[in-house]
Each structure stands twice: as structure tokens, then as C-alpha cells.
Design a protein around this motif. Structure first.
Motif, PDB file in Angstrom:
ATOM      1  N   HIS A 180       7.370  -1.468  -6.439  1.00 58.36           N
ATOM      2  CA  HIS A 180       7.074  -0.446  -5.446  1.00 58.36           C
ATOM      3  C   HIS A 180       5.761   0.208  -5.861  1.00 58.36           C
ATOM      4  O   HIS A 180       5.288   0.016  -6.978  1.00 58.36           O
ATOM      5  CB  HIS A 180       8.193   0.594  -5.403  1.00 58.36           C
TER       6      HIS A 180
ATOM      7  N   CYS B  15       5.870   4.901  -0.597  1.00 58.12           N
ATOM      8  CA  CYS B  15       5.751   3.604  -1.256  1.00 58.12           C
ATOM      9  C   CYS B  15       4.555   2.896  -0.655  1.00 58.12           C
ATOM     10  O   CYS B  15       4.473   2.739   0.558  1.00 58.12           O
ATOM     11  CB  CYS B  15       7.028   2.789  -1.049  1.00 58.12           C
TER      12      CYS B  15
ATOM     13  N   GLU C 187       3.509  -0.228  -1.767  1.00 55.85           N
ATOM     14  CA  GLU C 187       3.570  -1.683  -1.967  1.00 55.85           C
ATOM     15  C   GLU C 187       4.677  -2.163  -1.041  1.00 55.85           C
ATOM     16  O   GLU C 187       5.823  -1.732  -1.180  1.00 55.85           O
ATOM     17  CB  GLU C 187       3.935  -2.035  -3.420  1.00 55.85           C
TER      18      GLU C 187
ATOM     19  N   CYS D  93       7.733  -3.511   0.469  1.00 60.29           N
ATOM     20  CA  CYS D  93       8.931  -3.905  -0.282  1.00 60.29           C
ATOM     21  C   CYS D  93      10.110  -4.250   0.629  1.00 60.29           C
ATOM     22  O   CYS D  93      11.253  -4.138   0.230  1.00 60.29           O
ATOM     23  CB  CYS D  93       9.304  -2.797  -1.260  1.00 60.29           C
TER      24      CYS D  93
ATOM     25  N   HIS E  60      10.686  -0.454   3.962  1.00 57.16           N
ATOM     26  CA  HIS E  60       9.522   0.057   3.226  1.00 57.16           C
ATOM     27  C   HIS E  60       8.982   1.368   3.797  1.00 57.16           C
ATOM     28  O   HIS E  60       8.727   2.321   3.064  1.00 57.16           O
ATOM     29  CB  HIS E  60       8.443  -1.024   3.235  1.00 57.16           C
TER      30      HIS E  60
ATOM     31  N   MET F 150      10.677   4.618   2.892  1.00 53.64           N
ATOM     32  CA  MET F 150      10.798   4.929   1.473  1.00 53.64           C
ATOM     33  C   MET F 150       9.893   6.112   1.118  1.00 53.64           C
ATOM     34  O   MET F 150       8.759   5.947   0.687  1.00 53.64           O
ATOM     35  CB  MET F 150      10.428   3.693   0.646  1.00 53.64           C
TER      36      MET F 150
HETATM   37 CU   LIG Z   1       8.940   0.313  -1.946  1.00 48.26          CU
END
Ligand SMILES: [Cu+2]
Length: 184
Positions: free
Chosen positions: A125, A160, A162, A164, A168, A171
């Protein structure tokens, strides 16, 4: 056209144009310079984080974070069931990333120094603190430790950065920074 082979089959033996050599040299030297300057930026400029990294088993990390939360929870974040953890100033602060949350919510005191521990329980993350735009990658198996002093009170978001998975974009986490003597 690129779909046909070049007329001159051994094209790589043709001399490189002078202009191109000059640009390759400039780009190369610039790259070397930036590489060296990275060390300097580590100490000055405030844009590179001087973090520490340690190996850690995700289950062990989760245990530590949960133990710290149990000890220092001051309230619940709305009706989310997520605890708001207020660690003692100067102490260790734990946060973990997992699909798809940042846990727990933290409350820090302005002007106090903390050691913020970050790790992931599943996969990669990206910790992005908004709006100050502080970023670092968070990997399972590695514990990143940042020594930081929040300088301004306010509500900070953690997103976040990145990709994921399907959750995502949901997050998001939160860090409250309160003025000395304020908050719970
Ligand atoms: Cu993430």
C-alpha cells in the motif's frame, strides 16, 4: 515505417549524430548529479524522509499495533468501530495498512515528537498524508519508522496511493493533531 525492416540492416553501426551524443551526455551527467544530491537532500530541504526500516512478521506487527491501541484508545471514530488512539508524547505510534483500511485513527499532540511505525498486513500500500503530501510505500514484512513532530493542529487524511484492488479508493485513514492540552 517501423513495420518494415530498415533498408540498411546493420543500422547500429551508423555513427550517432553529434546532437544526440550531446543530449545523451547531458542526461547522463544530470542523472549522476541527481544521484549524488540525494544524499544531500537527506539532510536538508525537508522533502526526503529520514526513515528507518526493519523486517517484521505481519502477524507480529499486528499484535504490537493492537496492543498499543488497547492501551491508548481514547474513543471511537464516530460509529465506525475504529479506535482513536492517543499515544503518550515521545512514544511509539503504530498504524497498519490492510485491504482496505488504515488502522487505527491516531491523535497526536502538536509540537511533540513521535515514532510512527507503519507496515502492511497483506500487500503493498502507499501511505500518503494529506494535505501535507508526505508519501512512502508500505510493504508487508517491513516496518517503516518515521520520527516526526506534527507542527500544525488539524485533521489529516491518509490515502492509499498504491493501487491495491477494488476497494483501493475507499482506503482512507485519519490522523488528528491537537493543540497542546486539547483533545481527549
Ligand atoms: Cu491500499
Amino acid at each position: 515505417m517501423a513495420i518494415h525492416p530498415p533498408e540498411q540492416r546493420i543500422w547500429w553501426q551508423e555513427p550517432v549524430a553529434r546532437g544526440e551524443i550531446v543530449w545523451i551526455t547531458i542526461a547522463f551527467l544530470w542523472g549522476v548529479l541527481m544521484f549524488c544530491v540525494m544524499i544531500w537532500w537527506h539532510f536538508t530541504g525537508q522533502q526526503n524522509l529520514s526513515n528507518e526500516a526493519y523486517r517484521v512478521d505481519p502477524a507480529t506487527y499486528a499484535e504490537r499495533a493492537e496492543a498499543a491501541a488497547e492501551e491508548h484508545t481514547v474513543r471511537e471514530e464516530g460509529d465506525t468501530g475504529i479506535p482513536v488512539v492517543r499515544p503518550p508524547p515521545g512514544g511509539d505510534v503504530y498504524m497498519y495498512a490492510r485491504l482496505w483500511e488504515w488502522w487505527p485513527v491516531l491523535e497526536l499532540e502538536q509540537g511533540q515528537q513521535y515514532r510512527l511505525h507503519l507496515s502492511s498486513l497483506d500487500w503493498q500500500h502507499g501511505f500518503s498524508l494529506q494535505p501535507v503530501n508526505m508519501n512512502l510505500q508500505v510493504h508487508p514484512g517491513y516496518e517503516m519508522v518515521l520520527t516526526l513532530t506534527p507542527t500544525e493542529a488539524g485533521t489529516y487524511g491518509v490515502v492509499c496511493n498504491e493501487y491495491c484492488g477494488v476497494g483501493h479508493h475507499t482506503m482512507v485513514g485519519r490522523i488528528y493533531v491537537v493543540a497542546p492540552g486539547q483533545g481527549d
